[in-house]
Motif scaffolding. Sequence first.
Motif, mmCIF file in Angstrom:
data_model
loop_
_atom_site.group_PDB
_atom_site.id
_atom_site.type_symbol
_atom_site.label_atom_id
_atom_site.label_comp_id
_atom_site.label_asym_id
_atom_site.label_seq_id
_atom_site.Cartn_x
_atom_site.Cartn_y
_atom_site.Cartn_z
ATOM 1 N N ARG A 84 3.046 5.722 -10.142
ATOM 2 C CA ARG A 84 2.801 5.647 -8.709
ATOM 3 C C ARG A 84 3.888 4.907 -7.951
ATOM 4 O O ARG A 84 4.136 5.182 -6.777
ATOM 5 C CB ARG A 84 1.481 4.913 -8.446
ATOM 6 C CG ARG A 84 0.233 5.669 -8.851
ATOM 7 C CD ARG A 84 -0.981 4.797 -8.559
ATOM 8 N NE ARG A 84 -2.142 5.089 -9.331
ATOM 9 C CZ ARG A 84 -3.181 5.830 -8.926
ATOM 10 N NH1 ARG A 84 -3.155 6.383 -7.739
ATOM 11 N NH2 ARG A 84 -4.221 6.011 -9.711
ATOM 12 N N ALA A 144 -5.040 -8.187 -5.439
ATOM 13 C CA ALA A 144 -4.702 -7.005 -4.653
ATOM 14 C C ALA A 144 -5.545 -5.802 -5.071
ATOM 15 O O ALA A 144 -5.985 -5.022 -4.229
ATOM 16 C CB ALA A 144 -3.221 -6.693 -4.798
ATOM 17 N N ALA A 159 -8.018 -3.881 -2.718
ATOM 18 C CA ALA A 159 -7.769 -2.456 -2.502
ATOM 19 C C ALA A 159 -9.039 -1.637 -2.643
ATOM 20 O O ALA A 159 -9.307 -0.746 -1.846
ATOM 21 C CB ALA A 159 -6.715 -1.965 -3.493
ATOM 22 N N ILE A 217 -11.778 0.534 0.399
ATOM 23 C CA ILE A 217 -12.156 1.947 0.378
ATOM 24 C C ILE A 217 -13.621 2.049 0.792
ATOM 25 O O ILE A 217 -14.454 1.288 0.301
ATOM 26 C CB ILE A 217 -11.922 2.548 -1.025
ATOM 27 C CG1 ILE A 217 -10.422 2.552 -1.346
ATOM 28 C CG2 ILE A 217 -12.496 3.950 -1.127
ATOM 29 C CD1 ILE A 217 -10.095 3.006 -2.753
ATOM 30 N N PRO A 218 -13.959 2.982 1.678
ATOM 31 C CA PRO A 218 -15.351 3.065 2.152
ATOM 32 C C PRO A 218 -16.318 3.414 1.024
ATOM 33 O O PRO A 218 -15.936 3.991 0.015
ATOM 34 C CB PRO A 218 -15.324 4.192 3.188
ATOM 35 C CG PRO A 218 -13.912 4.522 3.429
ATOM 36 C CD PRO A 218 -13.088 3.977 2.316
ATOM 37 N N LEU A 248 -10.276 8.835 -1.112
ATOM 38 C CA LEU A 248 -10.305 7.740 -2.086
ATOM 39 C C LEU A 248 -9.012 7.731 -2.898
ATOM 40 O O LEU A 248 -8.384 6.683 -3.103
ATOM 41 C CB LEU A 248 -11.523 7.888 -3.008
ATOM 42 C CG LEU A 248 -11.687 6.887 -4.153
ATOM 43 C CD1 LEU A 248 -13.153 6.545 -4.360
ATOM 44 C CD2 LEU A 248 -11.128 7.428 -5.458
ATOM 45 N N SER A 260 -6.124 6.634 -0.606
ATOM 46 C CA SER A 260 -6.237 5.213 -0.265
ATOM 47 C C SER A 260 -5.860 4.351 -1.450
ATOM 48 O O SER A 260 -5.179 3.337 -1.307
ATOM 49 C CB SER A 260 -7.673 4.853 0.124
ATOM 50 O OG SER A 260 -8.090 5.620 1.189
ATOM 51 N N TRP A 261 -6.325 4.744 -2.625
ATOM 52 C CA TRP A 261 -6.041 3.944 -3.818
ATOM 53 C C TRP A 261 -4.544 3.920 -4.104
ATOM 54 O O TRP A 261 -3.961 2.865 -4.362
ATOM 55 C CB TRP A 261 -6.832 4.489 -5.008
ATOM 56 C CG TRP A 261 -6.715 3.659 -6.223
ATOM 57 C CD1 TRP A 261 -6.161 4.003 -7.417
ATOM 58 C CD2 TRP A 261 -7.137 2.287 -6.370
ATOM 59 N NE1 TRP A 261 -6.216 2.959 -8.291
ATOM 60 C CE2 TRP A 261 -6.816 1.896 -7.685
ATOM 61 C CE3 TRP A 261 -7.761 1.365 -5.536
ATOM 62 C CZ2 TRP A 261 -7.092 0.620 -8.181
ATOM 63 C CZ3 TRP A 261 -8.035 0.104 -6.021
ATOM 64 C CH2 TRP A 261 -7.700 -0.254 -7.322
ATOM 65 N N ALA A 284 -2.886 1.780 -1.546
ATOM 66 C CA ALA A 284 -3.216 0.377 -1.760
ATOM 67 C C ALA A 284 -2.409 -0.200 -2.920
ATOM 68 O O ALA A 284 -1.942 -1.340 -2.859
ATOM 69 C CB ALA A 284 -4.710 0.232 -2.021
#
Lengths: 252, 252
Positions: free
Chosen positions: A166, A234, A238, A242-243, B227, B230-231, B234
């Motif tokens: 990532r 973190a 993180a 997230i919702p 998700l 966002s991950w 993040a």
Amino acid sequence: MTYCCGILVREGLVMVADTRTNAGLDNISTFRKLHIFEQPGERVLMLATSGNLSVTQGVVNFIVEGMEHPESGVVESIMNTPNMLHAAHLVGRAVRRTRAEIGDVEEQAVAEGVSFDVALLLGGQIAGGPLRLFMIYTAGNSIECTQDTNYLQVGEHKYGKPILDRAVTYDTDIYDALKIGLISMDSTIRSNLSVGLPIDIALLRRDALRLEVSARIDSNDSYFRELRDSWSKALRAAHMAIPTPPYRGRGA
Amino acid sequence: MTYCCGILVREGLVMVADTRTNAGLDNISTFRKLHIFEQPGERVLMLATSGNLSVTQGVVNFIVEGMEHPESGVVESIMNTPNMLHAAHLVGRAVRRTRAEIGDVEEQAVAEGVSFDVALLLGGQIAGGPLRLFMIYTAGNSIECTQDTNYLQVGEHKYGKPILDRAVTYDTDIYDALKIGLISMDSTIRSNLSVGLPIDIALLRRDALRLEVSARIDSNDSYFRELRDSWSKALRAAHMAIPTPPYRGRGA
């Protein structure tokens, strides 16, 4: 089990290796796995080892002492091999030679659960040639790291792979690459008892032909402790950002 | 290869399972691996399967049809077994029975690279008893999830384990546990081709004795896409917030 990674970026090469070695859970030691071969101004080669320690130590001995090149007959060592490709092949021949000396006992040992497999990372630069990173396998064959997936790993690679996938590209700043390598190592240490501190690191800028960083990180190292805490915090932050999942009832 | 996890929290139990099944890289299909057995108000049992599909499907068939209990002689099925411990043992017997029927051909198949190994997660609650989560192994033996490490995984577990270790405890809110299970699944899907969408999820509150959520998440699901994005964002932000490593020169 070991974890080592090499990250190749436009600015240079970073290597990170643990030092935990074991002959079973009740027999844990510390052995250097990141071996540096440097002639400042002329060459820097770094070898990170995983797998059977007697084989990897045998490999280091052969490449330092030198081995006859199968075609030229010249005694070739890690300090006189003409370029990085030759160096990778030299390491490959050293792996095959060391394993060949184990010979007949291998089958029985394997039946008793001992593995003589190894995997090594060889990265560096020799004057007149480019900076390159290779992985050498148990059979002595090798692959080279490219810009597409600009890192290689050996040992317990799964826990540390997601962050590399990532976060690191060929254009990543070299000290960021080191940081990401340390995060990758931290994830692995937390998840696998056979990977542990201290950690050896090295950083080589492209065309510098001398190491810019060569250090050992132990449990007292305040930066690494901070990095581990920050990373954990973190990750928690993180996922809290997230919702909540919206699923209710029976969708299927 | 499959990835399934079960997360047990004070509020209840969450199960997450992928559906990708393969007989080699050129033979990929979708098969449900999260099997629900529900009598609302009386019992909810959830079985998540990994490993050889013909064995796991055989197990499901045996527990649905029923098997004679070796001591009482009563035909016991997943819908009449008296408690969760009996249910785990029933699944274990079904595994052994299915594998026994493979019999003589197993050795040859194994030599050709076919594995008949399985690992299953069984979680749920039967009226009059507590909510429990078990993992059943190839030999039919099982372990139970406890509050200390309040999750179990089967299949390709390494990529998804770090987030579970860091983020989930027995006191985690049940919908947060579902979210963390989805993050764990996302990390695995990104890193292993043999794990893939769609994903099946289930959420059971303690003492509810009926499922609160049972859903399939496919590639169009907007929450899951969010998700995943966002991950990733993040994680990138998290490592950028960590200061640059201070190492310079030759420490060792």
